[in-house]
Design a protein around this motif. Structure first.
Motif, PDB file in Angstrom:
ATOM      1  N   LYS A 156      59.561 -19.981 -59.944  1.00  0.00           N
ATOM      2  CA  LYS A 156      59.373 -19.808 -58.446  1.00  0.00           C
ATOM      3  C   LYS A 156      60.041 -18.303 -58.454  1.00  0.00           C
ATOM      4  N   CYS A 157      61.217 -17.938 -59.081  1.00  0.00           N
ATOM      5  CA  CYS A 157      62.035 -16.740 -58.930  1.00  0.00           C
ATOM      6  C   CYS A 157      62.110 -15.778 -60.176  1.00  0.00           C
ATOM      7  N   ARG A 158      61.576 -16.531 -61.232  1.00  0.00           N
ATOM      8  CA  ARG A 158      61.446 -15.689 -62.542  1.00  0.00           C
ATOM      9  C   ARG A 158      62.637 -15.370 -63.422  1.00  0.00           C
ATOM     10  N   ALA A 159      63.888 -16.236 -62.952  1.00  0.00           N
ATOM     11  CA  ALA A 159      65.178 -15.853 -63.597  1.00  0.00           C
ATOM     12  C   ALA A 159      65.106 -16.554 -64.849  1.00  0.00           C
ATOM     13  N   PRO A 160      65.643 -16.047 -65.919  1.00  0.00           N
ATOM     14  CA  PRO A 160      65.628 -16.572 -67.301  1.00  0.00           C
ATOM     15  C   PRO A 160      66.748 -17.812 -67.090  1.00  0.00           C
ATOM     16  N   LEU A 161      66.087 -18.854 -67.806  1.00  0.00           N
ATOM     17  CA  LEU A 161      66.997 -20.120 -68.043  1.00  0.00           C
ATOM     18  C   LEU A 161      67.539 -20.373 -69.277  1.00  0.00           C
ATOM     19  N   TYR A 162      66.464 -20.400 -70.139  1.00  0.00           N
ATOM     20  CA  TYR A 162      66.811 -20.534 -71.789  1.00  0.00           C
ATOM     21  C   TYR A 162      66.146 -19.805 -72.467  1.00  0.00           C
ATOM     22  N   LYS A 163      66.799 -19.650 -73.955  1.00  0.00           N
ATOM     23  CA  LYS A 163      65.862 -19.269 -75.073  1.00  0.00           C
ATOM     24  C   LYS A 163      65.744 -20.607 -75.967  1.00  0.00           C
ATOM     25  N   TYR A 164      64.628 -20.862 -76.429  1.00  0.00           N
ATOM     26  CA  TYR A 164      64.934 -22.584 -76.975  1.00  0.00           C
ATOM     27  C   TYR A 164      63.803 -22.219 -78.139  1.00  0.00           C
ATOM     28  N   ARG A 165      64.412 -23.028 -79.142  1.00  0.00           N
ATOM     29  CA  ARG A 165      63.561 -23.213 -80.469  1.00  0.00           C
ATOM     30  C   ARG A 165      62.626 -24.340 -80.243  1.00  0.00           C
ATOM     31  N   LYS A 166      61.512 -23.967 -80.174  1.00  0.00           N
ATOM     32  CA  LYS A 166      60.368 -24.935 -79.723  1.00  0.00           C
ATOM     33  C   LYS A 166      59.390 -25.296 -80.944  1.00  0.00           C
ATOM     34  N   GLY A 167      59.089 -26.503 -81.133  1.00  0.00           N
ATOM     35  CA  GLY A 167      58.264 -26.800 -82.368  1.00  0.00           C
ATOM     36  C   GLY A 167      56.963 -27.360 -81.629  1.00  0.00           C
ATOM     37  N   GLY A 168      55.656 -27.146 -82.305  1.00  0.00           N
ATOM     38  CA  GLY A 168      54.467 -27.377 -81.766  1.00  0.00           C
ATOM     39  C   GLY A 168      53.992 -26.500 -80.726  1.00  0.00           C
ATOM     40  N   LYS A 169      52.582 -26.634 -80.456  1.00  0.00           N
ATOM     41  CA  LYS A 169      51.957 -25.958 -79.400  1.00  0.00           C
ATOM     42  C   LYS A 169      51.560 -26.485 -78.176  1.00  0.00           C
ATOM     43  N   GLY A 170      52.339 -27.663 -77.827  1.00  0.00           N
ATOM     44  CA  GLY A 170      51.984 -28.364 -76.555  1.00  0.00           C
ATOM     45  C   GLY A 170      52.765 -27.791 -75.481  1.00  0.00           C
ATOM     46  N   ALA A 171      52.551 -28.310 -74.456  1.00  0.00           N
ATOM     47  CA  ALA A 171      53.311 -27.989 -73.237  1.00  0.00           C
ATOM     48  C   ALA A 171      54.860 -28.425 -73.397  1.00  0.00           C
ATOM     49  N   LEU A 172      55.835 -27.613 -72.611  1.00  0.00           N
ATOM     50  CA  LEU A 172      57.279 -27.993 -72.775  1.00  0.00           C
ATOM     51  C   LEU A 172      57.509 -29.121 -71.808  1.00  0.00           C
ATOM     52  N   VAL A 173      58.030 -30.424 -72.184  1.00  0.00           N
ATOM     53  CA  VAL A 173      58.185 -31.499 -71.653  1.00  0.00           C
ATOM     54  C   VAL A 173      59.677 -31.841 -71.693  1.00  0.00           C
ATOM     55  N   LYS A 174      60.346 -31.437 -72.611  1.00  0.00           N
ATOM     56  CA  LYS A 174      61.617 -31.706 -72.869  1.00  0.00           C
ATOM     57  C   LYS A 174      62.258 -30.821 -73.598  1.00  0.00           C
ATOM     58  N   CYS A 175      63.741 -30.457 -73.712  1.00  0.00           N
ATOM     59  CA  CYS A 175      64.456 -29.682 -74.302  1.00  0.00           C
ATOM     60  C   CYS A 175      65.476 -30.409 -74.926  1.00  0.00           C
ATOM     61  N   PHE A 176      65.486 -30.417 -76.086  1.00  0.00           N
ATOM     62  CA  PHE A 176      67.023 -30.908 -76.826  1.00  0.00           C
ATOM     63  C   PHE A 176      67.877 -29.985 -76.796  1.00  0.00           C
ATOM     64  N   VAL A 177      69.170 -30.385 -76.545  1.00  0.00           N
ATOM     65  CA  VAL A 177      70.334 -29.436 -75.987  1.00  0.00           C
ATOM     66  C   VAL A 177      70.832 -28.760 -77.540  1.00  0.00           C
ATOM     67  N   GLU A 178      70.401 -29.275 -78.658  1.00  0.00           N
ATOM     68  CA  GLU A 178      70.893 -28.684 -79.992  1.00  0.00           C
ATOM     69  C   GLU A 178      69.841 -27.647 -80.208  1.00  0.00           C
ATOM     70  N   ARG A 179      68.772 -27.384 -79.692  1.00  0.00           N
ATOM     71  CA  ARG A 179      67.890 -26.291 -79.975  1.00  0.00           C
ATOM     72  C   ARG A 179      68.165 -25.178 -79.171  1.00  0.00           C
ATOM     73  N   ILE A 180      68.824 -25.104 -77.912  1.00  0.00           N
ATOM     74  CA  ILE A 180      69.006 -24.104 -77.132  1.00  0.00           C
ATOM     75  C   ILE A 180      69.812 -23.080 -77.709  1.00  0.00           C
ATOM     76  N   VAL A 181      69.301 -21.994 -77.894  1.00  0.00           N
ATOM     77  CA  VAL A 181      69.832 -20.667 -78.402  1.00  0.00           C
ATOM     78  C   VAL A 181      70.783 -20.247 -77.254  1.00  0.00           C
ATOM     79  N   GLU A 182      70.147 -19.643 -76.163  1.00  0.00           N
ATOM     80  CA  GLU A 182      70.890 -19.048 -75.269  1.00  0.00           C
ATOM     81  C   GLU A 182      70.766 -19.601 -74.080  1.00  0.00           C
ATOM     82  N   ASN A 183      71.802 -20.005 -73.121  1.00  0.00           N
ATOM     83  CA  ASN A 183      71.904 -20.787 -71.975  1.00  0.00           C
ATOM     84  C   ASN A 183      72.170 -19.849 -70.763  1.00  0.00           C
TER      85      ASN A 183
END
Length: 83
Positions: free
Chosen positions: A19-46
């Motif tokens: 909606k407002c394009r504000a940065p939320l997370y920098k996240y270590r994502k595995g795979g190439k599918g859509a983002l459905v869930k974020c594991f807390v331990e993989r969040i690099v910047e909050n």
């Protein structure tokens, strides 16, 4: 069910509010599918102040939950963009 792999994925993605394009997370994502869930331990910047609430517009983009015994955030569909 099995726990998520302990070895962190190498690819990091920038997650921002659709909606407002504000940065939320920098996240270590595995795979190439859509983002459905974020594991807390993989969040690099909050960049958020409250869990699942956008700091820019106040929109709820995620809910706190436990997935396979690990704390995670379930992403509400269409509320975030991934780069």
């Amino acid at each position: 069910m099995a726990k998520p792999r302990k070895k962190q994925p190498l690819r990091t993605v920038q997650i921002s509010c659709s909606k407002c394009r504000a940065p939320l997370y920098k996240y270590r994502k595995g795979g190439k599918g859509a983002l459905v869930k974020c594991f807390v331990e993989r969040i690099v910047e909050n960049h958020t102040n409250d869990v699942g609430i956008c700091p820019g517009c106040g929109q709820e983009f995620a809910r706190e939950t436990m997935i396979r015994g690990t704390p995670a955030y379930k992403i509400v569909g269409g509320k975030v963009m991934v780069k």
